[in-house]
Design an enzyme around this catalytic site. Structure first.
Site: not given
Length: 487
Positions: A80, A155, A179
């Protein structure tokens, strides 16, 4: 090598160590797939090919010497965007941070490298990691591999999309409001939200921040439950300070499946879920019942409304603390304008964004009571449940919607509901610091993936992962996104 692209990281490492494929060869295979498919997905938004090739060459050389670097020896992976990787931008999707270049690797990244992982890219996120979608003004919008018109979630949306399309071997994201779990559900992969603080998050933060964030955790996503257990074990454990007096010793699932006691929370008036989602929760519960587990659809560890209110108050306090000064002052003004007589949940949550320390402590005390309630729920005297099965989102992946938050709606069983009602399901585990593992369970009527979360006791990460592995072996397994199975 298309089949290899969708193999689990566990399988990739096994085949590398068996000398079936070289580390450089495997990495270049993923490069080719990124070149072929990433333009439509926009999942991988930063690449470090030269450095990754050098790491893969070193991994091949180690193998030639007979050295086993670790459980991820030579496995290509992405991370990420919000993790620091030396020499790459860490922006969290914030335009003002587009030139923030990390000086060193996050602790989790160092541990993954030490276990043999070859990190070659970073994946997309929403602004401030604060949405069920993944788009920002720096990198643009990430699409779902199952339907480009839909979101992959957020996310960690880029993480899940890259895995589902076979662009990477393993991923690691973060989770404060689902997320990790929400994108895993939307894209049909596995994801694990660990017990809070089990995986030290240093290096997963905005510049200058060393304090761990309340509720928020880092954790892995993968194409199998065994992958995320391996990655979690690699990243877990005390940091340099805590290791002077703390040792990690997690307990695995200590009983056979036919001796498990399983609670099921399939739907709730606080956050209705679509019938197709509830049906997949039922399917998981039935698989466990068929294996001999005792299944209870009525047991509840906490009061839904109270738990959600406490979660929202603590979540909003944490999220507002991340805001730039100017935006925080706007939140202060809105909270100050509220009628003092308004004690509704909405007003209470809004005030929590600018709570005094005394008020935050009161909410933290309520959270601590919730933690003990969950603890009792999992203890023999309180019912002796081993895990709780629940949805993670109200629906499967929805179409991209970049309108202001207040205008967004989600359609559940034909009726529009508030966009953020869905965070209820993430909050069950998040507010109480509990581990939760999401498994893919198959498609809905539209052919879109649906995931289900397995919640366990604090530090029961290997328990939820053990149940996930059983369910994966029983057929709740990863399926590649159909459009990406070609060369």
């Amino acid at each position: 090598m298309t089949g290899l692209a969708f193999a689990s990281a566990t399988e990739l490492a096994r085949r590398i160590k068996a000398r079936e494929f070289g580390c450089v060869e495997m990495l270049k295979m993923y490069f080719d797939r990124v070149d072929a498919f990433n333009a439509d997905l926009n999942a991988i938004i930063v690449q470090m090919r030269e450095a990754a090739l050098a790491s893969a060459e070193e991994a091949d050389q180690a193998l030639a010497r007979g050295d086993d670097v670790g459980p991820l020896h030579g496995v290509p992976m992405t991370t990420k965007e919000s993790y620091d990787i030396a020499g790459t931008p860490t922006t969290w999707g914030v335009p003002e941070q587009k030139d923030n270049i990390a000086a060193k690797d996050a602790l989790a990244i160092r541990r993954l490298r030490a276990a043999g992982a070859v990190i070659f890219g970073k994946t997309n996120v929403p602004l401030m990691l604060s949405d069920f979608q993944s788009y920002n003004d720096i990198y643009g919008t990430t699409n779902n591999p199952w339907d480009l018109a839909r979101t992959p979630g957020g996310s960690s949306g880029g993480s899940a999309a890259a895995l589902a399309a076979g662009l990477t071997g393993l991923e690691t994201g973060s989770d404060i409001g689902g997320s990790i779990r929400n994108p895993a559900h939307f894209c049909g992969v596995f994801g694990h939200k660990p017990t809070w603080s089990l995986l030290p998050p240093r290096g997963h933060a905005m510049p200058g921040i060393l304090s761990p964030s309340d509720i928020s955790v880092i954790g892995p996503l993968g194409r199998s439950a065994r992958d995320i257990e391996t990655a979690m074990r690699v990243m877990a454990g005390p940091d340099e300070i805590a290791s002077k007096g703390t040792r990690l010793e997690l307990k695995s699932l200590a009983k056979p499946i036919d001796e498990l006691s399983v609670a099921v929370w399939r739907d709730d008036d606080m956050a209705r879920v679509d019938d197709t989602v509830a049906a997949r929760v039922d399917a998981v519960a039935q698989a466990l019942r068929d294996a001999g587990a005792a299944v209870d659809f009525d047991a509840r560890p906490v009061d839904a409304r109270h738990s959600h209110t406490v979660y929202q108050c603590l979540l909003q306090a944490t999220m507002s603390a991340r805001l730039p000064e100017e935006r925080y002052r706007e939140v202060e003004r809105r909270a100050a304008a509220l009628d003092p007589e308004d004690q509704s949940i909405g007003a209470t949550v809004q005030r929590s964004q600018v709570a005094r320390f005394r008020d935050w402590i009161a909410n933290n005390e309520k959270r601590t009571h919730l933690r003990w309630q969950w603890h009792g729920f999992f203890e023999p005297a309180g019912g002796g449940f081993d895990v709780l099965i629940a949805p993670i989102m109200a629906t499967s992946a929805f179409p991209h919607d970049h309108r202001p938050f207040g205008e967004r709606r989600v359609v559940v069983n034909g009726a529009e509901v508030s966009y953020f009602d869905q965070v209820f399901w993430a909050g069950l585990a998040s507010v109480a610091y509990l581990p939760a593992t999401v498994i893919p369970t198959g498609p809905d009527d539209a052919g879109l993936p649906i995931g289900v979360q397995i919640i366990g006791p604090e530090y029961g990460d290997l328990v939820t992962l053990g149940v996930a592995q059983f369910l994966e072996d029983s057929g709740f397994a990863f399926t590649p996104a159909p459009a990406y199975q070609g060369e």
